[in-house]
Design a protein around this motif. Sequence first.
Motif: not given
Length: 417
Positions: A264-269, A311-315
């Motif tokens: 989730t972090y990598a995709v949003a980034n 936590i996934l959303v915050l990521g």
Amino acid sequence: MGWLDSWRWAFRDPILRLVLIVTAFAGLIVGLAVPFLSLVAYQRGASYTVVGAMASSYLVTQAVLLFPAGALSDRVGRIGPLIVGLLLEGSATLAFAFVKLPILFVALRVVQGIGLSLTYPAARALIVDTTDPEHRGRAFAAFQGAFNLGWLLGPAIGGVLASVVGITPLLVVGGLSEIALALTGLLFFRRLPVVHQFVRRAASKETLTPRRVGLSSLFTLPLLGAFLLAFGYQVPYGLFSGIWSIYLKQLGASDVELGLSFTTYAVANLLMLPVGGRLADRVPRWRRLLPLSWLLGLVIVGYAIPAVPAILVLGAVEGALGALIVPSVDAYLASVSDPRAQGRVQGAYTTIGVAGAALSALCSSVLYQAGRIVPFATGGFVLALLSTLAVPLIRLGERQREQEAVPVSDEAPLVRR
């Protein structure tokens, strides 16, 4: 269309395009093998102490060598250190497939640390060398996105390959692939107009005398602002590297959810980087860096919420904020750096960031034992505090740039398109 246009722009310049392609493949190849290195060592008899030493030696090597490696690229050019670094990383990965002595696992991680120390500041300085000042934010965003894209795909492909052919053949493939990437990159770089390795060409100008540029060029208030941010942004990363998987498992997260916390972090980034790149080319940057950094600090503290979906959303939020912040800091750093010392500046910047990560990683288990919320509250507070101290210095640096009639680092790129 704006998102696609940002990536199309990055691929128009032949040198930047080659840097991005090499970076993406490097991220992919590293992602294939790195997740399995500790597992291979453990399966071959390495103790938890040795596994921990593998991680710490990799970080310490970077902390020690990133700055001198950046300085080396100022003296001999960017391409040599970049290619040699890839060769070292690939050779060490290949050797992992065959060694069995615990001490050799640590030694190979040191070699990989040396390789990254040579490659990373040289690649960043090369981007500065070959892009116009008004486009450097987008260039750095594309650079970060290229690596993230490779890193996003690498672990998934590596997992599939490991299940089919086994881990040892995967390490052989990864090591040989990175060696092949280095040799192919060298072949293509030699065909491009990288005349006199940029820095030497700049040194021929009467206004530039690189031998007279000493360490004092690094100890300026505008650069100190960027260095404070580098340290502050990496503190949470170091804390998470030691406790993240343990924390999520104690909350009841599945293996899939653990993997999603990175995805989730990598995709949003990756999705937000083109926006962050365009934003990074707009000045003044200090006005947005402070609120965005404070918001990022709140997200770090928010990870203490004991709910995996939250936590996934915050990521994803953290990934998006990082995409908006990091290119602006990169572009600012390039704008206030002496062009004769870009390698040293980039090396110092990354060294300070690694030092923040290494120091916080050492403290992560102690803080976590004091309470689950403690490492997250600490990381968020340190990030917000250092950002508050750094932004006035960044404001000073941008004002100084405005007052300069002929900004030194805003000269035309050393290689004209």
